[in-house]
Design a protein around this motif. Structure first.
Motif, PDB file in Angstrom:
ATOM      1  N   ALA A  31     -24.426 -78.313   4.752  1.00 25.19           N
ATOM      2  CA  ALA A  31     -23.814 -78.356   6.072  1.00 25.19           C
ATOM      3  C   ALA A  31     -24.844 -78.189   7.183  1.00 25.19           C
ATOM      4  N   VAL A  32     -24.711 -79.043   8.209  1.00 22.62           N
ATOM      5  CA  VAL A  32     -25.469 -78.868   9.451  1.00 22.62           C
ATOM      6  C   VAL A  32     -24.521 -79.076  10.619  1.00 22.62           C
ATOM      7  N   ASP A  33     -24.919 -78.586  11.778  1.00 21.03           N
ATOM      8  CA  ASP A  33     -24.181 -78.821  13.009  1.00 21.03           C
ATOM      9  C   ASP A  33     -24.202 -80.327  13.278  1.00 21.03           C
ATOM     10  N   ALA A  34     -23.011 -80.952  13.258  1.00 20.37           N
ATOM     11  CA  ALA A  34     -22.937 -82.416  13.391  1.00 20.37           C
ATOM     12  C   ALA A  34     -23.394 -82.876  14.777  1.00 20.37           C
ATOM     13  N   MET A  35     -23.516 -81.935  15.729  1.00 21.34           N
ATOM     14  CA  MET A  35     -23.898 -82.338  17.079  1.00 21.34           C
ATOM     15  C   MET A  35     -25.364 -82.037  17.383  1.00 21.34           C
ATOM     16  N   ASN A  36     -26.105 -81.618  16.364  1.00 21.07           N
ATOM     17  CA  ASN A  36     -27.525 -81.285  16.536  1.00 21.07           C
ATOM     18  C   ASN A  36     -28.383 -82.356  15.853  1.00 21.07           C
ATOM     19  N   ARG A  37     -28.967 -83.223  16.674  1.00 22.74           N
ATOM     20  CA  ARG A  37     -29.700 -84.375  16.149  1.00 22.74           C
ATOM     21  C   ARG A  37     -30.843 -83.965  15.216  1.00 22.74           C
ATOM     22  N   GLU A  38     -31.618 -82.951  15.632  1.00 19.79           N
ATOM     23  CA  GLU A  38     -32.762 -82.542  14.810  1.00 19.79           C
ATOM     24  C   GLU A  38     -32.323 -82.013  13.447  1.00 19.79           C
ATOM     25  N   ALA A  39     -31.235 -81.263  13.458  1.00 19.54           N
ATOM     26  CA  ALA A  39     -30.725 -80.716  12.198  1.00 19.54           C
ATOM     27  C   ALA A  39     -30.271 -81.854  11.280  1.00 19.54           C
ATOM     28  N   VAL A  40     -29.610 -82.845  11.869  1.00 19.32           N
ATOM     29  CA  VAL A  40     -29.139 -83.989  11.078  1.00 19.32           C
ATOM     30  C   VAL A  40     -30.323 -84.744  10.484  1.00 19.32           C
ATOM     31  N   LEU A  41     -31.378 -84.925  11.284  1.00 19.44           N
ATOM     32  CA  LEU A  41     -32.561 -85.630  10.790  1.00 19.44           C
ATOM     33  C   LEU A  41     -33.240 -84.857   9.658  1.00 19.44           C
ATOM     34  N   ARG A  42     -33.302 -83.524   9.803  1.00 22.87           N
ATOM     35  CA  ARG A  42     -33.891 -82.689   8.738  1.00 22.87           C
ATOM     36  C   ARG A  42     -33.101 -82.820   7.449  1.00 22.87           C
ATOM     37  N   LEU A  43     -31.780 -82.936   7.604  1.00 16.16           N
ATOM     38  CA  LEU A  43     -30.905 -83.072   6.439  1.00 16.16           C
ATOM     39  C   LEU A  43     -31.192 -84.381   5.683  1.00 16.16           C
ATOM     40  N   PHE A  44     -31.302 -85.488   6.407  1.00 16.90           N
ATOM     41  CA  PHE A  44     -31.617 -86.774   5.771  1.00 16.90           C
ATOM     42  C   PHE A  44     -32.949 -86.690   5.029  1.00 16.90           C
ATOM     43  N   GLU A  45     -33.913 -86.046   5.681  1.00 17.15           N
ATOM     44  CA  GLU A  45     -35.245 -85.884   5.113  1.00 17.15           C
ATOM     45  C   GLU A  45     -35.173 -85.067   3.808  1.00 17.15           C
ATOM     46  N   ALA A  46     -34.424 -83.959   3.846  1.00 16.28           N
ATOM     47  CA  ALA A  46     -34.334 -83.079   2.675  1.00 16.28           C
ATOM     48  C   ALA A  46     -33.691 -83.797   1.490  1.00 16.28           C
ATOM     49  N   LYS A  47     -32.673 -84.613   1.769  1.00 21.63           N
ATOM     50  CA  LYS A  47     -31.964 -85.304   0.681  1.00 21.63           C
ATOM     51  C   LYS A  47     -32.687 -86.550   0.198  1.00 21.63           C
ATOM     52  N   GLY A  48     -33.621 -87.044   1.012  1.00 26.85           N
ATOM     53  CA  GLY A  48     -34.252 -88.314   0.699  1.00 26.85           C
ATOM     54  C   GLY A  48     -33.236 -89.432   0.835  1.00 26.85           C
ATOM     55  N   ARG A  49     -32.371 -89.303   1.845  1.00 27.57           N
ATOM     56  CA  ARG A  49     -31.266 -90.240   2.017  1.00 27.57           C
ATOM     57  C   ARG A  49     -31.625 -91.293   3.062  1.00 27.57           C
TER      58      ARG A  49
END
Ligand code: TXA
Ligand code: MG
Length: 307
Positions: A35-53
């Motif tokens: 889970a990340v804050d859906a309104m936080n762009r940097e957090a969303v980008l970190r999530l994609f990076e972590a998953k390799g998505r």
């Protein structure tokens, strides 16, 4: 990696982390999500990076109420309201026209957004404490087996998370059903925790055709997905000397006997595959379940895992 029990105190800590832009693994009734804050762009980008998505794979936005739905969806047609009343909170994701300020990073550039209200008490509490919608993909690396226990989360992925809330095993065990509500009639993009029959009963008629793979951008439609490290092979009978999931048997300690009921089967499927995967064999065999409508979600995952 920090795995902590999902006590109220730790859920509050997790909420603070998410509000500060962190990544938290949380249990839902289907599978664990990151889970990340859906309104936080940097957090969303970190999530994609972590998953390799890949960046064009859209995320599901998790809400805790119909009030929060208006932060994600531009409009809520009567049929959406009806299905929400029937299936939320629960394992149904609805694809809707997005609110203009939903981040493009969340929707992979699409004009639609996928939304669901989970029914797991830990997920509900976390969304409520953050007070904003949470974007949460399944807590696995891209294309790999989803996690239905905190311990299933791959150590390398776990090392990129700020906290893991352990809420025990996920009761449904397969991901939510993704239903496209932007067409008439609605169509299933990914079978899952709510069956086609249940949705058709609530809609009052048949659903639309599932689009052919490749036509619609939906990672649930990647030909290979949900895969263990060992090769997965669907068979009519599992060999005696190989690890496998069986419906009748087991004949050897390498076999795990699966329930004959599709809902119970789904609940233990990923856990059983994770256990067999740990053996580090070249292949895992799965006795083919019956090709019946109520097995749609299980058959979908098995056929994708066998890619
Ligand atoms: O049960 C679940 O749905 C879990 C838990 C954590 O909620 N989440 C999950 O997320 O499975 P993920 O990211 O592994 O899968 C999201 C699915 C993908 O098949 C994706 O294509 C689809 O939702 N999706 C998301 N947004 C979409 C959109 N705007 N249009 C079509 N499909 C969308
Ligand atoms: Mg996934």
């Amino acid at each position: 990696m920090r795995i902590v029990e999902a006590t109220l105190e730790n859920i509050s800590l997790a909420a603070e982390i998410v509000r500060d832009g962190g990544l938290v693994a949380m249990p839902t009734e289907t599978v664990y999500g990151i889970a990340v804050d859906a309104m936080n762009r940097e957090a969303v980008l970190r999530l994609f990076e972590a998953k390799g998505r890949p960046a064009d794979n859209p995320l599901i936005v998790h809400i805790d109420s119909m009030a929060m739905l208006s932060m994600a969806a531009r409009e809520v047609p009567p049929l959406v309201e009806r299905l929400a009343e029937r299936f939320w909170p629960g394992p149904l994701t609805m694809v809707l026209k997005k609110q203009p300020d939903v981040l493009d990073e969340v929707t992979g550039g699409l004009t639609t957004v996928a939304v669901r209200q989970p029914r797991h008490p830990v997920a509900m509490a976390l969304i409520g404490l953050v007070g904003r919608p949470l974007a949460a993909p399944s807590a696995n690396r891209f294309m790999r087996l989803s996690a239905t226990r905190a311990q299933h989360i791959d150590p390398e992925l776990a090392s990129k998370l700020d906290l893991i809330l352990d809420g025990g095993p996920c009761p449904v065990g397969v991901e939510s059903t993704v239903l496209d509500m932007t067409c008439d009639p609605p169509r299933i993009l990914r079978p899952g925790g709510v069956s086609r029959g249940e949705i058709e009963a609530a809609v009052g008629g048949p659903l639309g055709e599932r689009p052919p793979a490749g036509e619609h951008r939906s990672p649930g439609m990647y030909p290979r997905h949900y895969a263990p490290a060992s090769k997965l092979v669907l068979v009519d009978a599992v060999p005696d000397d190989a690890p496998g999931l069986v419906l009748d048997g087991p004949r050897t300690p390498l076999h795990i006997k699966m329930p004959a009921d599709p809902v119970a089967y789904a609940a233990t499927l990923y856990d059983a595959l994770h256990r067999l995967d740990q053996m580090g064999r070249d292949a895992i065999y799965v006795q083919r379940p019956p090709a019946l409508p109520e097995w749609e979600a299980v058959l979908d995952r098995l056929s994708k895992a066998s890619g």
